[in-house]
Scaffold this motif. Sequence first.
Motif, short mmCIF file in Angstrom:
data_model
loop_
_atom_site.label_atom_id
_atom_site.label_comp_id
_atom_site.label_asym_id
_atom_site.label_seq_id
_atom_site.Cartn_x
_atom_site.Cartn_y
_atom_site.Cartn_z
N VAL A 76 -34.13 18.96 41.76
CA VAL A 76 -33.18 20.06 41.62
C VAL A 76 -33.02 20.60 40.34
N GLU A 77 -32.95 21.94 39.94
CA GLU A 77 -33.05 22.52 38.73
C GLU A 77 -31.88 23.36 38.68
N TRP A 78 -30.85 23.50 37.62
CA TRP A 78 -30.12 24.12 37.37
C TRP A 78 -30.32 25.25 36.40
N THR A 79 -29.61 26.58 36.69
CA THR A 79 -29.73 27.58 35.71
C THR A 79 -28.31 28.01 35.38
N ARG A 80 -27.93 27.92 34.02
CA ARG A 80 -26.38 28.29 33.65
C ARG A 80 -26.65 29.70 33.67
N LEU A 81 -25.41 30.14 34.41
CA LEU A 81 -25.09 31.60 34.20
C LEU A 81 -24.08 32.18 33.17
N ARG A 82 -22.86 31.48 33.30
CA ARG A 82 -22.03 31.80 32.30
C ARG A 82 -20.93 30.72 32.20
N THR A 83 -20.37 30.68 30.77
CA THR A 83 -19.20 29.74 30.66
C THR A 83 -17.90 30.51 30.37
N ASP A 84 -16.96 30.30 31.02
CA ASP A 84 -15.66 31.07 30.80
C ASP A 84 -14.69 30.11 30.48
N PRO A 85 -13.64 30.50 29.65
CA PRO A 85 -12.30 29.46 29.32
C PRO A 85 -11.70 29.48 30.49
N VAL A 86 -10.84 28.27 30.83
CA VAL A 86 -9.94 28.40 32.02
C VAL A 86 -8.64 28.90 31.69
N PHE A 87 -8.06 29.60 32.34
CA PHE A 87 -6.84 30.34 32.14
C PHE A 87 -5.67 29.45 32.78
N VAL A 88 -4.25 29.92 32.49
CA VAL A 88 -3.19 29.44 33.25
C VAL A 88 -2.70 30.52 34.06
N LEU A 89 -2.25 30.20 35.29
CA LEU A 89 -1.79 31.57 35.99
C LEU A 89 -0.28 31.15 35.79
N LEU A 90 0.59 32.17 35.65
CA LEU A 90 1.84 31.97 35.40
C LEU A 90 2.77 33.15 36.25
N PRO A 91 4.04 32.70 36.69
CA PRO A 91 4.65 33.86 37.58
C PRO A 91 5.08 34.83 36.49
N GLU A 92 4.98 36.11 36.85
CA GLU A 92 5.29 37.29 36.25
C GLU A 92 6.66 37.05 35.48
N HIS A 93 7.62 36.65 35.82
CA HIS A 93 8.84 36.44 35.18
C HIS A 93 8.91 34.85 34.13
N HIS A 94 7.76 34.36 34.19
CA HIS A 94 7.91 33.27 33.05
C HIS A 94 8.04 33.71 31.71
N ARG A 95 8.44 32.76 30.84
CA ARG A 95 8.92 33.09 29.51
C ARG A 95 7.66 33.41 28.64
#
Length: 317
Positions: free
Chosen positions: A163-182
Amino acid sequence: MEIDLRHLRLVTVVAEQGSVTKASAALGMAQPALSAQLNRIDQALGGPVFVRDRHGTRTTPLGELVLRHARVLLPAMEAFHDDVRRHVLARPDTATSLRVGTVSTVLGGIFLNRLRADLAGVTVTSFTSWSADAAAVRLADGTLDVALVGACGDAVLPTEGGVEWTRLRTDPVFVLLPEHHRLAGDDEVPLGELAEENWLSAPGDGCFERCFVTACARSGFTPREVSETERASAVEQVKGGHAIALVQPLLLDLPGVRAVALEGEPLRWTQYVAWRGDAAERFDVDVVRAAAVYAHAEAVRRTPAYERYVIAQGSAP
């Protein structure tokens, strides 16, 4: 639960490594997940396979019996897969179909649509797995042709069976917050500011949970238990203010929630496309690779907030 070959492989690796900690690293699984699997195996068999204490992990008499059978069954199944693969490769019609697996990625729909558009006359069929290891096994035994996989930035992906793997892109992980969060109005938030929150994460095997706990420890806290849920359910729970979620930042401009960067990018997620080394004999790997690259770029384009982020970071695709 019935014992299958996957369970026999787990038992064999634990016996070879001599500890659950070493075996979890070798398997690319979180230690709690491996321990839970071993407990389920014990329950299915009606007795313990291993004695686990401060001296390590040792097989019980029942464990020795299981290992004797595993050492016969696993090589036999590998030989079976090799024979099937040779038969499949010899068929003249394999180029008319492409079996695509996706694992822990939000890019699957865009990728599959692009493949169907670019591979005229080829029937593209999709499958879903919960781990890169499972996808790699299916690539190696010829029951998948291509896999599009998301994995923790620190993950080491298996290459057994060519099996051969090709890396496409590394992204940061974000946090999903409710729109009313402080903190929802901030461009980025320190992980430590979220220490008291309830967390959600996508299901799947791998090292992400361990990486998250490590990142939290570096920020000076231990997170509450992380619940697993699929993406749509996570959005609804976050929108309702009951939790926050660790997310891939792509395709997330949604009402009621806001994806916010974590300061310093303590968690990262990498997209890969994979096939066996002999894939070029059966389909155009350049077309598949280009479709995967396109899928990521298109997902960024469809997520203006994240597109602005990557441009500001100087890392636009």
